[in-house]
Each structure stands twice: as C-alpha cells, then as structure tokens.
Design a protein around this motif. Structure first.
Motif, short mmCIF file in Angstrom:
data_model
loop_
_atom_site.label_atom_id
_atom_site.label_comp_id
_atom_site.label_asym_id
_atom_site.label_seq_id
_atom_site.Cartn_x
_atom_site.Cartn_y
_atom_site.Cartn_z
N ASP A 203 -47.82 -11.36 12.44
CA ASP A 203 -46.51 -10.89 12.03
C ASP A 203 -45.92 -12.36 11.95
O ASP A 203 -46.07 -13.30 12.44
N HIS A 204 -44.88 -12.11 10.90
CA HIS A 204 -44.37 -13.34 10.50
C HIS A 204 -43.06 -13.89 11.29
O HIS A 204 -42.71 -15.05 11.48
N GLY A 205 -42.44 -13.17 12.23
CA GLY A 205 -41.34 -13.68 13.23
C GLY A 205 -40.19 -13.57 12.52
O GLY A 205 -40.03 -13.23 11.10
N LEU A 206 -39.11 -13.45 13.33
CA LEU A 206 -37.81 -13.48 12.82
C LEU A 206 -37.43 -14.27 11.61
O LEU A 206 -37.00 -13.93 10.54
N VAL A 207 -37.27 -15.75 11.72
CA VAL A 207 -36.82 -16.71 10.87
C VAL A 207 -37.70 -16.67 9.46
O VAL A 207 -37.12 -16.44 8.51
N ARG A 208 -38.98 -16.48 9.62
CA ARG A 208 -39.85 -16.45 8.60
C ARG A 208 -39.56 -15.17 7.72
O ARG A 208 -39.46 -15.29 6.22
N TYR A 253 -39.01 -10.59 17.32
CA TYR A 253 -37.87 -10.33 16.54
C TYR A 253 -36.59 -10.83 17.59
O TYR A 253 -35.37 -10.50 17.28
N GLY A 254 -36.93 -10.48 18.91
CA GLY A 254 -35.92 -10.93 20.00
C GLY A 254 -34.89 -9.89 20.04
O GLY A 254 -35.15 -8.57 19.81
N HIS A 255 -33.72 -10.19 20.62
CA HIS A 255 -32.55 -9.20 21.34
C HIS A 255 -31.60 -9.59 20.35
O HIS A 255 -30.99 -10.73 20.27
N HIS A 256 -31.07 -8.75 19.51
CA HIS A 256 -30.09 -8.60 18.68
C HIS A 256 -28.61 -8.20 19.09
O HIS A 256 -28.72 -7.06 19.99
N VAL A 257 -27.55 -8.97 18.99
CA VAL A 257 -26.03 -8.55 18.93
C VAL A 257 -25.51 -8.95 17.87
O VAL A 257 -25.60 -9.84 17.41
N ASP A 263 -15.13 -9.94 6.20
CA ASP A 263 -15.98 -9.51 5.22
C ASP A 263 -17.20 -9.89 5.56
O ASP A 263 -18.35 -9.80 4.38
N ALA A 264 -17.74 -10.01 6.87
CA ALA A 264 -19.24 -10.51 7.20
C ALA A 264 -19.76 -9.58 8.46
O ALA A 264 -19.17 -9.19 9.10
N LEU A 265 -21.23 -9.50 8.32
CA LEU A 265 -21.83 -9.06 9.33
C LEU A 265 -22.66 -10.36 10.29
O LEU A 265 -23.18 -11.16 9.30
N VAL A 266 -22.38 -10.55 11.18
CA VAL A 266 -22.95 -11.59 11.92
C VAL A 266 -23.92 -11.06 13.11
O VAL A 266 -23.64 -9.93 13.85
N ILE A 267 -25.19 -11.49 13.12
CA ILE A 267 -26.27 -11.10 14.06
C ILE A 267 -26.66 -12.20 14.85
O ILE A 267 -27.19 -13.34 14.19
N GLU A 268 -26.50 -12.39 16.00
CA GLU A 268 -27.07 -13.31 17.24
C GLU A 268 -28.10 -12.76 18.04
O GLU A 268 -28.07 -11.51 18.37
N THR A 269 -29.24 -13.58 17.77
CA THR A 269 -30.46 -13.21 18.45
C THR A 269 -30.83 -14.28 19.37
O THR A 269 -31.20 -15.39 19.07
N THR A 270 -31.46 -13.67 20.56
CA THR A 270 -31.99 -14.65 21.71
C THR A 270 -33.53 -14.06 22.03
O THR A 270 -33.90 -12.98 21.42
N GLN A 271 -33.94 -14.47 23.04
CA GLN A 271 -35.27 -14.15 23.68
C GLN A 271 -36.27 -13.92 22.48
O GLN A 271 -36.87 -12.84 22.35
N LEU A 272 -36.25 -15.08 21.65
CA LEU A 272 -37.35 -15.07 20.61
C LEU A 272 -38.65 -15.82 21.04
O LEU A 272 -38.65 -16.63 21.96
N LEU A 273 -39.69 -15.43 20.72
CA LEU A 273 -41.25 -16.07 20.78
C LEU A 273 -41.12 -17.31 20.20
O LEU A 273 -40.70 -17.28 18.92
N GLY A 274 -41.58 -18.26 20.53
CA GLY A 274 -41.96 -19.58 19.77
C GLY A 274 -42.85 -19.17 18.68
O GLY A 274 -43.83 -18.56 18.82
N ARG A 275 -42.24 -19.64 17.30
CA ARG A 275 -43.21 -19.19 16.00
C ARG A 275 -43.10 -20.20 14.89
O ARG A 275 -42.06 -21.00 15.24
N LEU A 276 -43.92 -20.47 14.19
CA LEU A 276 -43.93 -20.92 13.06
C LEU A 276 -43.00 -20.25 12.34
O LEU A 276 -42.56 -19.05 11.98
N THR A 277 -42.29 -21.20 11.13
CA THR A 277 -40.88 -20.40 10.63
C THR A 277 -41.54 -20.42 8.90
O THR A 277 -40.81 -19.94 8.19
#
Length: 350
Positions: A203-208, A253-257, A263-277
């Motif tokens: 899997d690519h992971g969140l940032v990638r 993909y971590g935990h999203h808030v 005019d914007a959508l903001v998504i903050e993510t924590t609890q991510l596995l270390g990954r290549l990006t």
C-alpha cells in the motif's frame, strides 16, 4: 492469431543515452539509462493501475524464448494519450523500445515521449513489415473545461469539493524534504529496488497516495467524507465528528480529525506508520503528522479547480514542516476508474 504465436521473433539490442528530462518518475532508480529494442509476440496486455504492463514472448537469435514484461505509466495518462484495453491484443508481434532493468531482469520501461511518438509498431510476422504504429488520437476528455459550471458551495454553505477531480493540470514541482541528519542518512541509503510499493505491491500510505497526480473522487456527507483514489485503489472514510482514536495503533492512513474552516476543508492525521512518500524515497517516521487543506481555486481559464496543500511534520526525520501542493480539474465527462492490479517485477533469469 495462432500463426503469430508460432512466429519466431527477433531480439534487437541497441545502446544509447536518453534524456532524463523525459524519464518516467521511477526510471533513474529502477531502470538504467541504456535503451534497448525488443520484438515479441504479445501474451497479455494488462491495462491497469498502478502501471500498465504488456507480456511478450521474445525469441533471440539462438532460438531461446524469454518472457519479457514491458511496463509503462499508470492508466490515467495512457488514457489521455488515447490508449485503451484494446490498443494491444494477444498474438500481435510488436516492437518496443525503452530502458532496461538495473537487475538484468527481462523488463523494459516505456515512457511518455516514445508512447506518444508512434515509435512502437505492430509487425507482419510473414515479412517483418510495419502493419501500424501504436500512436493513438489523444483523448481530451480529461482536460480542464472552463465552460463547466460547478457550484462553489453546497446548499448548506460548506465548500463544494464533491465530484471527480482529474490530473489534467499536470504535476506541481515539489520542494525536497527538510531532512535532519537522521532523515538525510536514511535517504542516502534509499534504493528504489527495495521500495515496498515496487518490490511487493505494498500500500502507498497516506502521503504518497494523497499526493498522487491521478484522479480522486470525493463524496461529502453530513457526518463524514469519502476519498477514493484511482492509482493506488485506496479509500479513506474521514469522520467530521472529531472522534478520538479507539486505540494507539498506527496504520497506513492513521487517525483523521476533519473540519471545515471557511472555504476550506482541513484534515489532521496522526498515528501514521513510517512510510516512504514516493518513488524517490523520502521516508517519514511513525512520529509524523499530516495536515491536508483542500479548497476550490477556480479560474476563468481552467474552470473548477481543487487545490491541496499538504504539510508534514516529523520531529524524528525533519528539521521543520515539509509542504507540498497539487491542483486538479473537475471531470467534464463521466469518468470511471481503471482497476488496480499490481504486478510484481520479474526476477533476473525469469
């Protein structure tokens, strides 16, 4: 067709230097700069994500037959260049040119310039003459359409981010990560041949995945959002209720808030596995956090445009925030994802 399958194909090699400027993003790391030509009989054509691939039976001058994999870009750009699942058929004798694998495996990388130039040809097995060039008419249905009207807000006033967002605006150049000594040392050891996404179809992971230049489908609901990605086939369900995590487990993909801010959508993510990006490495640790900000940046020239600003913080590998952006245009037609069916690379001597 059966005559094609029994036809002995000739194997050609030629060496030359090609410009890295036109290289596929993974080419400098996984493939060499040496160009080769091969002729072979098609056994499979897989028009899929994350990369299209064509399997060829190639017979050299000694009569030895080898199965080769011709691999290319993801399905979305191939579509823009006019390719479809019917462009290549099993049993056809085809000549390809591209970069050979660093490992010596029977693999060939084809790139955008050659794909669009008509250099690849179908040959007549009887006399080797050219039947046709594999040069298709470009499909402009993914291009920005300024005449397309897409409301900026939903009926309740939230920004309207729903719909299919394409990669027709191209990739935005990204700044390199601000590595500290630890991150820089890891990056210096990176070898794309060991990239799990390439070597293991991981899997690519969140940032990638979030930074992919390929199509993204967003569905907005009252209490959650759904993000669906074409290239990696991932789906993210993002709640809007600010819930706390059920455990301390780290995931791809971590935990999203998520929340709306003007005019914007903001998504903050924590609890991510270390990954290549990405294909160039740029690893992050499991202490990294990600903030995504999505907003509409429409223009009279491009029509409806979605912009993402993504900021990574990683106290273990980075000296400060790492910011990346992209822009995608809204689909003007009924666009459907091509399936994901990742194929592992061939081994040397396969």
């Amino acid at each position: 067709m059966s005559g094609f399958r029994s036809m002995t194909a000739t194997f050609f090699l030629m060496s030359s230097l090609v410009s890295l400027a036109s290289a596929h993003h993974a080419a400098p790391a996984v493939f060499t700069d040496e160009e080769i030509e091969i002729e072979g009989v098609v056994s499979e054509f897989n028009f899929v994500n994350p990369h299209i691939n064509i399997m060829l039976n190639v017979t050299d001058e000694t009569g030895a037959e080898t199965l080769w994999m011709v691999t290319g870009p993801a399905a979305p750009p191939m579509r823009r260049w006019g390719w479809t699942p019917d462009t290549v058929q099993p049993g056809q004798l085809i000549r390809f040119a591209g970069k050979k694998s660093r490992t010596g495996a029977p693999m060939l990388l084809i790139e955008s310039a050659e794909i669009q130039s008509g250099r690849f040809v179908e040959l007549d097995p009887a006399d080797g003459s050219v039947i046709r060039r594999l040069q298709e008419t470009h499909d402009d249905s993914q291009a920005p359409d300024a005449s397309l009207s897409v409301a900026l807000t939903l009926v309740d006033g939230r920004p309207n981010l729903s719909g299919m967002w394409l990669g027709g605006l191209g990739r935005t150049p990204q700044s390199p990560p601000p590595f500290n000594e630890v991150g820089a040392a890891l990056q210096a050891e990176f070898d794309a041949l060991n990239d799990p996404a390439f070597a293991e179809c991981a899997d690519h992971g969140l940032v990638r995945q979030a930074m992919s230049g390929h199509p993204l489908q967003i569905t907005q609901n009252d209490d959650h959002l759904v993000f669906e990605y074409e290239q990696g086939g991932a789906t993210r369900v993002i709640p809007l209720d600010g819930r706390i995590p059920e455990s301390g487990e780290h995931t791809d993909y971590g935990h999203h808030v998520a929340r709306y801010e003007g005019d914007a959508l903001v998504i903050e993510t924590t609890q991510l596995l270390g990954r290549l990006t990405g294909t160039r490495g740029n690893a992050l640790s499991d202490s990294s956090t990600v903030t995504e900000t999505y907003r509409r940046t429409d223009s009279p020239e491009l029509g409806a445009v979605l912009e993402l600003t993504l900021v990574v913080n990683d106290p273990e590998y980075l000296t400060g925030p790492w910011q990346m952006t992209w822009r995608k245009n809204h689909a003007a037609t009924d666009y459907r994802f091509v399936e994901v069916d990742c194929v592992l690379p061939l081994a040397p001597g396969a």
